[in-house]
Enzyme design. Structure first.
Site, PDB file in Angstrom:
ATOM      1  N   ARG A 155      -2.113   5.798  16.069  1.00  0.00           N
ATOM      2  CA  ARG A 155      -3.561   5.813  15.825  1.00  0.00           C
ATOM      3  C   ARG A 155      -3.931   4.978  14.608  1.00  0.00           C
ATOM      4  O   ARG A 155      -4.810   4.118  14.660  1.00  0.00           O
ATOM      5  CB  ARG A 155      -4.032   7.256  15.645  1.00  0.00           C
TER       6      ARG A 155
ATOM      7  N   CYS B  28      11.361   7.645  13.757  1.00  0.00           N
ATOM      8  CA  CYS B  28      10.743   6.913  14.858  1.00  0.00           C
ATOM      9  C   CYS B  28      11.695   6.738  16.029  1.00  0.00           C
ATOM     10  O   CYS B  28      11.258   6.461  17.146  1.00  0.00           O
ATOM     11  CB  CYS B  28      10.249   5.551  14.374  1.00  0.00           C
TER      12      CYS B  28
ATOM     13  N   GLY C 296       4.050   3.459  10.845  1.00  0.00           N
ATOM     14  CA  GLY C 296       3.284   4.696  10.820  1.00  0.00           C
ATOM     15  C   GLY C 296       2.833   5.105  12.205  1.00  0.00           C
ATOM     16  O   GLY C 296       3.434   4.728  13.220  1.00  0.00           O
TER      17      GLY C 296
ATOM     18  N   GLU D 262       4.961  -1.054  13.465  1.00  0.00           N
ATOM     19  CA  GLU D 262       5.987  -0.248  14.133  1.00  0.00           C
ATOM     20  C   GLU D 262       5.396   1.146  14.247  1.00  0.00           C
ATOM     21  O   GLU D 262       5.158   1.815  13.246  1.00  0.00           O
ATOM     22  CB  GLU D 262       7.291  -0.257  13.330  1.00  0.00           C
TER      23      GLU D 262
ATOM     24  N   LYS E  11       0.878  -1.169   0.000  1.00  0.00           N
ATOM     25  CA  LYS E  11       0.000   0.000   0.000  1.00  0.00           C
ATOM     26  C   LYS E  11       0.915   1.219   0.000  1.00  0.00           C
ATOM     27  O   LYS E  11       1.575   1.535   0.979  1.00  0.00           O
ATOM     28  CB  LYS E  11      -0.888  -0.017   1.242  1.00  0.00           C
TER      29      LYS E  11
ATOM     30  N   GLY F 241      -2.057   2.715  13.027  1.00  0.00           N
ATOM     31  CA  GLY F 241      -1.636   1.337  13.199  1.00  0.00           C
ATOM     32  C   GLY F 241      -2.574   0.563  14.101  1.00  0.00           C
ATOM     33  O   GLY F 241      -2.886  -0.604  13.836  1.00  0.00           O
TER      34      GLY F 241
END
Length: 483
Positions: free
Chosen positions: A200, A258, A197, A221, A147, A202
């Site tokens: 929320r 991250c 990402g 993650e 995606k 995920g």
């Protein structure tokens, strides 16, 4: 809708190709991964140009990322060739075994089936169409449906085009559009999902994967504060250099990593406020990856700065954030550890170049506050070896994390087999496996045991003559056959 239809078609192609991809000999599978790496290397400048136009990331940053993508693909090619990832175990029959006679048992890992991968916004190459999730899934023998992230659709399409010239039909598809993501997670032909990402987004997809009639693994993650703790001894020894390096780590890539250090614990009275503020104020304003990230950053920062116990250390106003409405400047905030214990909601990720400095009065004050920090990808201690050993042990266990650092900085995740890029919730949805490193391949495999099976019906790695010469554990003893 077109995006939903495209997702369904891609899942169908992946399902049709699954048996073929799983059956590819290990050498051929490794060869495909190396061919993909060669293609990335050959077309690096074309990929970098496309990525820079869409994301605003510099050519230098994207060139490094292209190199990382290439290295990841080659690393997984080596892992496939070794065969060790199959985790082969053979227990020969034993009529005298206790408590009962033992049959012939032969176990190995097999591909789980078609995998859906969600591209990340902040790594348009290394965590995208041919990123670590895709590379590890292809290495495992699974077809992949990616995606694409809406922040770099043209780069995603270009990368997919290069991959299609290398891979068998159905091995890799790319779909676009927000509606395509949930459709892939719900599609019964998809057997596992990889996601990088927001917490929320995920969590919503994770819940969707668990709510299926046939729940599937979802490896997300997500967010991470990545606390950094500076001891009193380290402050005295090298406080100024720590302040300088912290700002560099915090603001690298506009804090859109991250592993960005989001909270810094410093002894009260540290005397570094002026240096920290001046160095942060000296960082030029720069755009974020997209308007949606800018909006999230602004909202999180507003929530932090509105708390009465939080002080803003940096001096520039938001008006200095030019050019462009989505350009931002670094922001440093300060609060006491005591105030954090009264308002633990302050320990919340702000994705971008902002950090909260927590001042602690004593070791007891520090150790009482650290358990409130959410589990993270990393926990870092800056201390003096010998002097701070006992404190470091307590600190490193106070915040559960997948990577523990001593006298370093969390930004920069090495592409090696030993790397683990994960952690307990909310860092990831599964702390067992990683999105970086050699064990990433384990996410896309499942164990199968063959009992009393004739050699002719066994996969080659389980046959008595071990024709592929893969490492095996025979009756509990490791075998390393000569190649």
């Amino acid at each position: 809708m077109p995006a939903i239809r495209a997702a369904r078609d891609a899942a169908e192609r992946a399902a049709a190709a699954a048996d073929l991809i799983a059956a590819l000999p290990l050498q051929q599978r490794a060869g495909l991964l190396r061919s993909l790496a060669d293609s990335v290397k050959l077309h690096t400048q074309k990929l970098v140009s496309a990525g820079s136009n869409e994301t605003g990331l510099t050519h230098a940053r994207l060139e490094t990322e292209a190199r990382r993508t290439e290295v990841q693909l080659r690393m997984f090619a080596d892992i496939v060739e070794s065969g060790a990832f199959l985790d082969v175990m053979v227990d020969l029959p034993d009529p005298e075994a206790i408590p009962a006679a033992r049959p012939d048992l032969r176990r190995m890992l097999v591909p789980i089936g078609p995998v859906a991968v969600f591209s990340a916004s902040n790594f348009p190459l290394a965590f995208s169409v041919l990123g670590g999730d895709t590379a590890s899934a292809l290495a495992a023998g699974c077809p992949v449906v990616v995606k694409a992230h809406e922040g770099h659709p043209r780069l995603s399409a270009l990368t997919a085009e290069l991959a299609s010239a290398v891979l068998p039909a159905g091995a890799l598809s790319v779909v676009h559009g927000r509606e395509a993501g949930p459709e892939l997670v719900r599609d019964s032909r998809i057997r596992a999902v990889g996601f990088t990402g927001s917490t929320r987004g995920g969590r919503a997809l994770f819940d969707m994967a668990c709510a299926r009639p046939d729940p599937i693994p979802f490896y997300g993650e997500l967010g991470s504060l990545n606390p950094v703790i500076v001891t009193a001894a380290a402050l005295v020894e090298r406080g100024e250099s720590l302040a300088h390096d912290f700002i560099a780590s915090l603001t690298f890539s506009q804090g859109q990593l991250c592993t960005k250090p989001g909270v810094l614990f410093l002894p009260a009275g540290h005397g570094l406020e002026t240096q920290l503020a001046e160095e942060a104020d000296a960082v030029p304003p720069a755009p974020m990856l997209g308007q949606w990230i800018h909006e999230g950053y602004t909202a999180a920062l507003t929530a932090l700065t509105s708390h009465p116990d939080v002080r803003v250390l940096t001096g520039r106003s938001a008006a200095a954030a030019t050019p462009g409405h989505d350009a931002v400047i670094p922001t440093l905030l300060s609060v006491s550890a005591k105030a954090v214990r009264s308002a633990p909601e302050l320990l919340h990720e702000c994705f971008g170049p902002a950090a909260l400095i927590v001042e602690y009065e004593s070791q007891e004050d520090l150790l009482a506050t650290l358990p409130l920090v959410p589990a993270s990808l990393t926990t870092t201690v800056h201390g003096r070896e010998g002097t701070d050993d006992e404190l470091a042990r307590l600190v490193l266990t106070a915040v559960p994390a997948g990577r523990l650092l001593w006298n370093g900085w969390p930004t920069g995740v090495a592409v090696t087999q030993a790397m683990h890029h994960g952690g307990p919730w909310p860092a990831t949805t599964s702390p067992l496996h990683t999105s970086v490193g050699g064990t990433a391949i384990a996410r896309w495999l499942r164990p199968v045991v063959y009992q009393n099976m004739p050699d002719a019906l066994l996969p080659p790695p389980l046959r008595s003559d071990n024709p592929l010469r893969v490492p095996r554990r025979l009756n509990g003893v490791v075998e390393q056959p000569a190649v």
